[in-house]
Write a protein that holds these residues in place. Structure first.
Motif, PDB file in Angstrom:
ATOM      1  N   UNK A 124       4.076  -3.035  -4.605  1.00 51.39           N
ATOM      2  CA  UNK A 124       4.908  -1.778  -3.906  1.00 51.39           C
ATOM      3  C   UNK A 124       5.065  -1.892  -2.245  1.00 51.39           C
ATOM      4  N   UNK A 125       6.043  -2.211  -1.223  1.00 51.87           N
ATOM      5  CA  UNK A 125       6.119  -2.269   0.096  1.00 51.87           C
ATOM      6  C   UNK A 125       6.506  -0.884   0.378  1.00 51.87           C
ATOM      7  N   UNK A 126       5.758  -0.243   1.924  1.00 51.21           N
ATOM      8  CA  UNK A 126       6.318   0.867   2.108  1.00 51.21           C
ATOM      9  C   UNK A 126       6.863   0.849   3.833  1.00 51.21           C
ATOM     10  N   UNK A 127       8.615   0.173   2.981  1.00 54.57           N
ATOM     11  CA  UNK A 127       8.924  -0.196   4.200  1.00 54.57           C
ATOM     12  C   UNK A 127       9.628   1.235   4.900  1.00 54.57           C
TER      13      UNK A 127
ATOM     14  N   UNK B 243       4.686   0.151   6.251  1.00 49.72           N
ATOM     15  CA  UNK B 243       5.011  -1.787   6.895  1.00 49.72           C
ATOM     16  C   UNK B 243       3.372  -2.329   5.582  1.00 49.72           C
ATOM     17  N   UNK B 244       2.951  -1.458   5.144  1.00 49.22           N
ATOM     18  CA  UNK B 244       1.664  -2.352   4.087  1.00 49.22           C
ATOM     19  C   UNK B 244       2.400  -2.292   2.515  1.00 49.22           C
ATOM     20  N   UNK B 245       1.795  -3.550   1.797  1.00 53.30           N
ATOM     21  CA  UNK B 245       2.279  -3.809   0.958  1.00 53.30           C
ATOM     22  C   UNK B 245       0.770  -3.397  -0.991  1.00 53.30           C
ATOM     23  N   UNK B 246       1.168  -2.352  -1.186  1.00 53.52           N
ATOM     24  CA  UNK B 246      -0.067  -2.127  -2.191  1.00 53.52           C
ATOM     25  C   UNK B 246       0.634  -1.480  -3.411  1.00 53.52           C
TER      26      UNK B 246
ATOM     27  N   UNK C 160      -2.100   4.939  -9.372  1.00 56.50           N
ATOM     28  CA  UNK C 160      -3.230   4.428  -9.131  1.00 56.50           C
ATOM     29  C   UNK C 160      -2.585   3.755  -8.088  1.00 56.50           C
ATOM     30  N   UNK C 161      -2.827   3.594  -6.382  1.00 59.59           N
ATOM     31  CA  UNK C 161      -2.258   3.142  -5.513  1.00 59.59           C
ATOM     32  C   UNK C 161      -3.756   2.122  -4.841  1.00 59.59           C
ATOM     33  N   UNK C 162      -3.328   0.840  -4.315  1.00 63.83           N
ATOM     34  CA  UNK C 162      -4.513   0.297  -4.756  1.00 63.83           C
ATOM     35  C   UNK C 162      -3.899  -0.727  -3.417  1.00 63.83           C
ATOM     36  N   UNK C 163      -5.081  -0.901  -2.199  1.00 59.49           N
ATOM     37  CA  UNK C 163      -4.917  -2.376  -1.219  1.00 59.49           C
ATOM     38  C   UNK C 163      -4.185  -3.697  -1.971  1.00 59.49           C
TER      39      UNK C 163
END
Length: 149
Positions: free
Chosen positions: A15-18, A91-94, A121-124
């Protein structure tokens, strides 16, 4: 009914945080704090970036748990909690996934109700946990009867 699903989990999904999605989400929930979309505010914050609102993970794809066949309608969103290790940065991807935590039934004035508890859950990118959430899905007696067929 869903006890055999306890412990099962989905594959991890990227998932990308746009920035645009975060801004639209903030507008939709009526929280126009500049930390979500103003780049200068983000750069000058302690996170050095814009962040997503705490409930933004509701928009993520968590994958599919094989064999967990819930109907598309008739379910009730019972409760949800979020726990963060740190904010989500624009801008980060998780990578996100979901896991079935528990299932129980209770008899109430509307009949026998099922309660399915799932954790997300969301991980880097390194696999470090950023957030987790827990949701309770209420399954009415009418829906349970349809699923039992």
């Amino acid at each position: 009914m869903f006890k055999d699903q306890i412990g099962k989990q989905s594959n991890k999904v990227k998932n990308d945080i746009e920035r645009g999605a975060v801004k639209k989400f903030a507008e939709a929930i009526g929280d126009l704090h500049p930390i979500y979309f103003d780049e200068e505010t983000g750069r000058n914050s302690r996170n050095k970036a814009n962040i997503a609102p705490p409930t933004f993970p509701r928009t993520f794809d968590y994958g599919v748990i094989e064999g967990l066949n819930l109907p598309n309608k008739g379910l009730i969103h019972g409760e949800q909690t979020f726990h963060y290790k740190r904010p989500l940065r624009v801008g980060e991807t998780i990578y996100c996934y979901t896991k079935v935590k528990s299932y129980f039934e209770k008899k109430g004035k509307f009949g026998e109700m099922g309660f399915l508890v799932v954790e997300n859950y969301g991980e880097d990118l390194s696999g470090a946990l950023i957030f987790s959430s827990s949701s309770t899905i209420v399954i009415s007696e009418a829906v349970r009867k349809v699923l039992a067929r």
